[in-house]
Design an enzyme around this catalytic site. Structure first.
Site, PDB file in Angstrom:
ATOM      1  N   HIS A 124      -0.012   4.750   1.010  1.00 57.51           N
ATOM      2  CA  HIS A 124      -0.782   5.657   1.240  1.00 57.51           C
ATOM      3  C   HIS A 124      -0.541   5.660   2.665  1.00 57.51           C
ATOM      4  CE1 HIS A 124      -3.843   3.311   0.214  1.00 57.51           C
ATOM      5  NE2 HIS A 124      -4.410   3.835   0.708  1.00 57.51           N
ATOM      6  N   LYS A 166       0.743  -1.041  -0.066  1.00 55.60           N
ATOM      7  CA  LYS A 166      -0.492   0.049   0.042  1.00 55.60           C
ATOM      8  C   LYS A 166       0.826   1.106  -0.192  1.00 55.60           C
ATOM      9  CE  LYS A 166      -3.634   1.792   3.019  1.00 55.60           C
ATOM     10  NZ  LYS A 166      -4.560   1.632   4.513  1.00 55.60           N
TER      11      LYS A 166
END
Ligand SMILES: O=P(O)(O)OC[C@H]1O[C@H](OP(=O)(O)OP(=O)(O)O)[C@H](O)[C@@H]1O
Length: 228
Positions: free
Chosen positions: A115, A113
């Site tokens: 963010h 991921k």
């Protein structure tokens, strides 16, 4: 033998676990293609541990193994994605609520991921003595991947692995050893199961009424199983 026969040679907690697994379709019999490609006449579907009572019983069983088996003291439970995630979480909660034992809880994402908190690890920092919690090792691919993640964290030390079911099958090597034996030797840690195929077979034999399934499972074991 009638189907009401009592099972005498197994620990009552194991009998309860097996019976609940069968009743809820978690332990089922038929024809299943495993991740290893082997066609198995039985399957333990941890994805069906999807009610509060089943999760609670499962967490109790993990907590008991952590207390009573060869698994040494530990600081963090690591649940590999996906199924290991909830299994490690419920175990951490149970250890705290039932025993007042505080342990860290961590898991990985399968996809990275970019963010929010970022990265592919979530939860307690991977440092200290780590126990991996997962559902089952078949050929050991997933557990080796999980250990490779741990190895990227120099302060983390793997001290044990707990799985729901030990299928007691030959691993990837040529030596005819089981996956559990291979992993124990390769990484120098104990791998403990809540139940093993031997327990399931013993249950079916003593309980009665499982003759057809028993025959299929024994045939499978003759091909892929290891004598322990
Ligand atoms: O020993 P192996 O041959 O690797 O097989 C066993 C593993 O494979 C499955 O997970 P999977 O990788 O399918 O991920 P999931 O938990 O997302 O279903 C299963 O949950 C075990 O962890």
């Amino acid at each position: 033998m009638s189907s009401s026969q009592t099972v005498k040679s197994l620990d009552p907690a194991k009998i309860a676990f097996i019976e609940s697994a069968i009743e809820n379709g978690v332990l089922c019999f038929g024809q299943y293609t495993l991740k290893s490609g082997r066609i198995s006449p039985y399957f333990f579907n941890a994805g069906l541990l999807y009610t509060g009572s089943l999760l609670s019983a499962t967490a109790n069983a993990y907590a008991k193994i952590l207390r009573t088996s060869r698994i040494p003291e530990f600081d963090v439970l690591f649940g590999p994605a996906y199924k290991g995630i909830s299994l490690a979480a419920i175990t951490a909660v149970k250890l705290y609520e039932a025993e007042g034992k505080e342990v860290g809880y961590a898991y990985n994402r399968k996809e990275k991921k970019d963010h929010g908190e970022g990265g592919n690890m979530v939860g307690y920092p991977l440092k200290g003595r780590i126990v991996i919690i997962d559902d089952v090792l078949t050929r050991g691919t997933a557990i080796r991947e999980a250990i490779a993640i741990l190895n990227q964290h120099p302060e983390a030390k793997l001290v044990g692995i707990v799985q729901l079911v030990d299928r007691q099958e030959k691993g990837q090597g040529e030596g005819g050893k089981s996956t559990v034996q291979e992993v124990e030797e390769e990484f120098g840690v104990p791998v403990e199961p809540i139940i093993a195929l031997n327990d399931i077979l013993r249950y079916m034999e003593e309980k009665g009424g499982w003759e057809k399934q028993l025959e299929e499972v024994k045939k499978y074991r003759a091909q892929y199983g290891v004598e322990l």
